[in-house]
Design a protein around this motif. Structure first.
Motif, PDB file in Angstrom:
ATOM      1  N   GLU A 217       0.808  -1.090  -0.053  1.00  0.00           N
ATOM      2  CA  GLU A 217       0.055  -0.024  -0.078  1.00  0.00           C
ATOM      3  C   GLU A 217       1.020   1.328   0.170  1.00  0.00           C
ATOM      4  O   GLU A 217       0.469   2.258  -0.851  1.00  0.00           O
ATOM      5  CB  GLU A 217      -1.039   0.003   1.283  1.00  0.00           C
ATOM      6  CG  GLU A 217      -1.939  -1.089   1.256  1.00  0.00           C
ATOM      7  CD  GLU A 217      -2.943  -1.003   2.217  1.00  0.00           C
ATOM      8  OE1 GLU A 217      -2.357  -0.416   3.462  1.00  0.00           O
ATOM      9  OE2 GLU A 217      -3.899  -1.645   2.499  1.00  0.00           O
ATOM     10  N   ALA A 218       1.843   1.406   0.650  1.00  0.00           N
ATOM     11  CA  ALA A 218       2.915   2.391   0.818  1.00  0.00           C
ATOM     12  C   ALA A 218       3.579   2.532  -0.428  1.00  0.00           C
ATOM     13  O   ALA A 218       3.628   3.800  -0.846  1.00  0.00           O
ATOM     14  CB  ALA A 218       4.074   2.196   2.017  1.00  0.00           C
ATOM     15  N   PHE A 219       3.779   1.593  -1.128  1.00  0.00           N
ATOM     16  CA  PHE A 219       4.341   1.609  -2.591  1.00  0.00           C
ATOM     17  C   PHE A 219       3.423   2.146  -3.420  1.00  0.00           C
ATOM     18  O   PHE A 219       3.738   3.178  -4.237  1.00  0.00           O
ATOM     19  CB  PHE A 219       4.785   0.179  -3.023  1.00  0.00           C
ATOM     20  CG  PHE A 219       5.181   0.199  -4.494  1.00  0.00           C
ATOM     21  CD1 PHE A 219       6.514   0.377  -4.843  1.00  0.00           C
ATOM     22  CD2 PHE A 219       4.085  -0.333  -5.284  1.00  0.00           C
ATOM     23  CE1 PHE A 219       6.764   0.400  -6.295  1.00  0.00           C
ATOM     24  CE2 PHE A 219       4.634  -0.362  -6.904  1.00  0.00           C
ATOM     25  CZ  PHE A 219       5.965   0.037  -7.084  1.00  0.00           C
ATOM     26  N   GLN A 220       2.191   2.002  -3.191  1.00  0.00           N
ATOM     27  CA  GLN A 220       1.212   2.383  -4.370  1.00  0.00           C
ATOM     28  C   GLN A 220       1.103   4.021  -4.045  1.00  0.00           C
ATOM     29  O   GLN A 220       0.680   4.696  -4.911  1.00  0.00           O
ATOM     30  CB  GLN A 220      -0.202   1.701  -4.111  1.00  0.00           C
ATOM     31  CG  GLN A 220      -0.119   0.211  -4.756  1.00  0.00           C
ATOM     32  CD  GLN A 220      -1.570  -0.691  -4.318  1.00  0.00           C
ATOM     33  OE1 GLN A 220      -2.296  -0.097  -3.395  1.00  0.00           O
ATOM     34  NE2 GLN A 220      -1.706  -1.730  -4.948  1.00  0.00           N
ATOM     35  N   LYS A 221       0.879   4.383  -2.740  1.00  0.00           N
ATOM     36  CA  LYS A 221       0.742   5.805  -2.357  1.00  0.00           C
ATOM     37  C   LYS A 221       2.033   6.355  -2.760  1.00  0.00           C
ATOM     38  O   LYS A 221       1.740   7.899  -2.800  1.00  0.00           O
ATOM     39  CB  LYS A 221       0.393   5.694  -1.040  1.00  0.00           C
ATOM     40  CG  LYS A 221      -0.738   5.140  -0.580  1.00  0.00           C
ATOM     41  CD  LYS A 221      -1.069   5.233   1.054  1.00  0.00           C
ATOM     42  CE  LYS A 221      -2.215   4.520   1.370  1.00  0.00           C
ATOM     43  NZ  LYS A 221      -2.588   4.478   2.963  1.00  0.00           N
ATOM     44  N   GLY A 222       3.051   5.829  -2.948  1.00  0.00           N
ATOM     45  CA  GLY A 222       4.266   6.544  -3.277  1.00  0.00           C
ATOM     46  C   GLY A 222       4.237   7.108  -4.725  1.00  0.00           C
ATOM     47  O   GLY A 222       5.173   7.727  -5.233  1.00  0.00           O
ATOM     48  N   GLY A 223       3.437   6.624  -5.599  1.00  0.00           N
ATOM     49  CA  GLY A 223       3.403   6.766  -6.922  1.00  0.00           C
ATOM     50  C   GLY A 223       4.506   6.391  -7.555  1.00  0.00           C
ATOM     51  O   GLY A 223       4.849   6.860  -8.912  1.00  0.00           O
ATOM     52  N   PHE A 224       4.844   5.459  -7.181  1.00  0.00           N
ATOM     53  CA  PHE A 224       6.280   4.762  -8.014  1.00  0.00           C
ATOM     54  C   PHE A 224       5.719   4.189  -9.393  1.00  0.00           C
ATOM     55  O   PHE A 224       4.369   3.659  -9.389  1.00  0.00           O
ATOM     56  CB  PHE A 224       6.985   3.962  -7.273  1.00  0.00           C
ATOM     57  CG  PHE A 224       7.674   4.505  -6.093  1.00  0.00           C
ATOM     58  CD1 PHE A 224       8.396   5.613  -6.096  1.00  0.00           C
ATOM     59  CD2 PHE A 224       7.259   3.904  -4.968  1.00  0.00           C
ATOM     60  CE1 PHE A 224       8.768   6.064  -4.906  1.00  0.00           C
ATOM     61  CE2 PHE A 224       7.717   4.510  -3.588  1.00  0.00           C
ATOM     62  CZ  PHE A 224       8.501   5.494  -3.627  1.00  0.00           C
ATOM     63  N   SER A 225       6.541   4.107 -10.324  1.00  0.00           N
ATOM     64  CA  SER A 225       5.938   3.593 -11.500  1.00  0.00           C
ATOM     65  C   SER A 225       6.241   2.006 -11.859  1.00  0.00           C
ATOM     66  O   SER A 225       5.528   1.529 -12.885  1.00  0.00           O
ATOM     67  CB  SER A 225       6.634   4.235 -12.756  1.00  0.00           C
ATOM     68  OG  SER A 225       8.267   3.967 -12.843  1.00  0.00           O
ATOM     69  N   GLY A 226       7.018   1.416 -11.006  1.00  0.00           N
ATOM     70  CA  GLY A 226       7.071  -0.049 -11.307  1.00  0.00           C
ATOM     71  C   GLY A 226       8.309  -0.362 -10.322  1.00  0.00           C
ATOM     72  O   GLY A 226       8.995   0.400  -9.483  1.00  0.00           O
ATOM     73  N   THR A 227       8.392  -1.813 -10.357  1.00  0.00           N
ATOM     74  CA  THR A 227       9.561  -2.486  -9.619  1.00  0.00           C
ATOM     75  C   THR A 227      10.878  -2.839 -10.684  1.00  0.00           C
ATOM     76  O   THR A 227      10.356  -3.285 -11.664  1.00  0.00           O
ATOM     77  CB  THR A 227       9.103  -3.523  -8.791  1.00  0.00           C
ATOM     78  OG1 THR A 227       8.327  -4.624  -9.570  1.00  0.00           O
ATOM     79  CG2 THR A 227       8.104  -3.349  -7.846  1.00  0.00           C
ATOM     80  N   PRO A 228      11.831  -2.682 -10.142  1.00  0.00           N
ATOM     81  CA  PRO A 228      12.448  -2.198  -8.875  1.00  0.00           C
ATOM     82  C   PRO A 228      12.429  -0.908  -8.927  1.00  0.00           C
ATOM     83  O   PRO A 228      12.540  -0.119  -9.909  1.00  0.00           O
ATOM     84  CB  PRO A 228      13.751  -2.817  -8.860  1.00  0.00           C
ATOM     85  CG  PRO A 228      14.400  -2.972 -10.340  1.00  0.00           C
ATOM     86  CD  PRO A 228      12.952  -3.537 -11.149  1.00  0.00           C
ATOM     87  N   THR A 229      12.008  -0.436  -7.769  1.00  0.00           N
ATOM     88  CA  THR A 229      12.150   1.158  -7.771  1.00  0.00           C
ATOM     89  C   THR A 229      13.397   1.501  -6.554  1.00  0.00           C
ATOM     90  O   THR A 229      13.566   0.930  -5.564  1.00  0.00           O
ATOM     91  CB  THR A 229      11.198   1.959  -7.030  1.00  0.00           C
ATOM     92  OG1 THR A 229      10.142   1.942  -7.993  1.00  0.00           O
ATOM     93  CG2 THR A 229      11.427   3.301  -6.612  1.00  0.00           C
ATOM     94  N   VAL A 230      14.547   1.963  -7.318  1.00  0.00           N
ATOM     95  CA  VAL A 230      15.974   1.901  -6.345  1.00  0.00           C
ATOM     96  C   VAL A 230      16.012   3.406  -6.384  1.00  0.00           C
ATOM     97  O   VAL A 230      16.697   4.084  -7.267  1.00  0.00           O
ATOM     98  CB  VAL A 230      16.897   1.258  -7.305  1.00  0.00           C
ATOM     99  CG1 VAL A 230      18.219   1.171  -6.322  1.00  0.00           C
ATOM    100  CG2 VAL A 230      16.511  -0.197  -7.674  1.00  0.00           C
ATOM    101  N   LEU A 231      16.079   3.859  -5.087  1.00  0.00           N
ATOM    102  CA  LEU A 231      16.368   5.384  -4.802  1.00  0.00           C
ATOM    103  C   LEU A 231      17.657   5.649  -3.928  1.00  0.00           C
ATOM    104  O   LEU A 231      17.804   5.003  -2.893  1.00  0.00           O
ATOM    105  CB  LEU A 231      15.003   5.708  -3.803  1.00  0.00           C
ATOM    106  CG  LEU A 231      13.710   5.505  -4.365  1.00  0.00           C
ATOM    107  CD1 LEU A 231      12.503   6.205  -3.474  1.00  0.00           C
ATOM    108  CD2 LEU A 231      13.588   6.397  -5.913  1.00  0.00           C
ATOM    109  N   PHE A 232      18.407   6.576  -4.610  1.00  0.00           N
ATOM    110  CA  PHE A 232      19.547   7.104  -4.012  1.00  0.00           C
ATOM    111  C   PHE A 232      19.628   8.783  -3.903  1.00  0.00           C
ATOM    112  O   PHE A 232      19.630   9.192  -5.097  1.00  0.00           O
ATOM    113  CB  PHE A 232      20.621   6.537  -4.604  1.00  0.00           C
ATOM    114  CG  PHE A 232      22.058   6.655  -3.776  1.00  0.00           C
ATOM    115  CD1 PHE A 232      22.497   6.120  -2.837  1.00  0.00           C
ATOM    116  CD2 PHE A 232      22.926   7.593  -4.521  1.00  0.00           C
ATOM    117  CE1 PHE A 232      23.642   6.340  -2.028  1.00  0.00           C
ATOM    118  CE2 PHE A 232      24.163   8.091  -3.771  1.00  0.00           C
ATOM    119  CZ  PHE A 232      24.476   7.546  -2.926  1.00  0.00           C
ATOM    120  N   GLU A 233      19.666   9.097  -2.886  1.00  0.00           N
ATOM    121  CA  GLU A 233      19.460  10.705  -2.750  1.00  0.00           C
ATOM    122  C   GLU A 233      18.363  11.189  -3.535  1.00  0.00           C
ATOM    123  O   GLU A 233      18.233  12.038  -4.320  1.00  0.00           O
ATOM    124  CB  GLU A 233      20.868  11.163  -3.269  1.00  0.00           C
ATOM    125  CG  GLU A 233      21.964  10.835  -2.166  1.00  0.00           C
ATOM    126  CD  GLU A 233      23.439  11.430  -2.927  1.00  0.00           C
ATOM    127  OE1 GLU A 233      23.387  12.013  -4.021  1.00  0.00           O
ATOM    128  OE2 GLU A 233      24.350  11.441  -2.101  1.00  0.00           O
TER     129      GLU A 233
END
Length: 258
Positions: A217-233
């Motif tokens: 649910e947190a992933f969906q609310k984050g508005g990410f486009s797909g997996t993997p989502t890999v965030l750095f800075e």
């Protein structure tokens, strides 16, 4: 030159011109088909994304009714991240993954040696968030069951090893093999000391199912486009086509020296 020879050459030129025109027409048709196919692929992808968005979390919602039990050592907002690496590392990588996701496997295969090196050296902490995107799009429960099992492995202090085994033995995207507890137990036997009665009970009971649902649910609310989502800075480095494990290592080492 005789009239007969002139007529023969004219006929040959006409045949050649006709053949060239035929080739141009065929080439034009081929290009049209290619463009059409490309458009269909894009539309097909959009349709798949739409299905994922519409269905994601559907079957999982029934699982959310149980008590939310976070795995041991879970951190981050709402305790939804499984940390790997030293707590005082200056650089943090946030990874959203689905164990049924082929792109996630590709990321792991390419970056795992570098991530292991950097976390082992105390320069990087990785926060893993587990989601069920493929379950929502293709049906089944393999994403959820594998994520719950990985959380059970975290309880046993063996998340990293089991996480890697799951990706190394990932079935075809359309194959919901991870929905089988026996399959998850079989893979657990590849991790020294993991296949215990406690682990099996945790997997069979779906102890962390509600936690996985909350993470999704947190992933969906984050508005990410797909997996993997890999965030750095704050940047999704997986979407950066210029990114390489070597370049990422340089970024982490720069942060470590700051």
């Amino acid at each position: 030159m005789s009239d007969k020879n002139r007529e023969g050459k004219r006929t040959a030129r006409e045949r050649l011109a006709a053949e060239r025109e035929k080739q141009k027409t065929a080439e034009k048709r081929r290009r049209t088909l290619i463009v059409g196919a490309s458009v269909l692929c894009v539309l097909g992808l959009a349709a798949v994304i739409g299905v994922v968005a519409a269905n994601s979390g559907g079957d999982d919602e029934s699982k959310a009714s149980g008590p939310l039990v976070a795995p041991s050592g879970a951190q981050g907002k709402d305790g939804l991240a499984i940390p790997v690496g030293k707590e005082d590392a200056k650089a943090t990588l946030t990874v959203w993954e689905d164990f049924r996701c082929p792109a996630c496997k590709s990321f792991e295969q390419m970056y795992r040696p570098t991530l292991n090196e950097l976390t082992g050296a105390g320069k990087l902490k990785v926060e893993y968030h587990l989601v069920t995107l493929i379950d929502g799009g293709l049906g089944g429960s393999g994403s959820l069951n594998a994520a719950n099992a990985a959380a059970c492995a975290q309880d046993a202090g063996k998340f990293t090893a089991y996480h890697d085994v799951l990706f190394e033995n990932q079935p075809m995207e359309s194959d919901d093999a991870f929905s089988s507890d026996n399959k998850l137990f079989d893979l657990a036997s590849k991790v020294d000391g993991l296949d215990t009665p406690e682990f099996r009970t945790c997997v069979e009971d779906g102890t962390h199912d509600s936690w996985v649902v909350k993470s999704n649910e947190a992933f969906q609310k984050g508005g990410f486009s797909g997996t993997p989502t890999v965030l750095f800075e704050g940047q999704n480095i997986y979407q950066d086509r210029s990114m390489t494990p070597e370049k990422f290592k340089e970024m982490v080492e720069k942060a470590d020296k700051s």
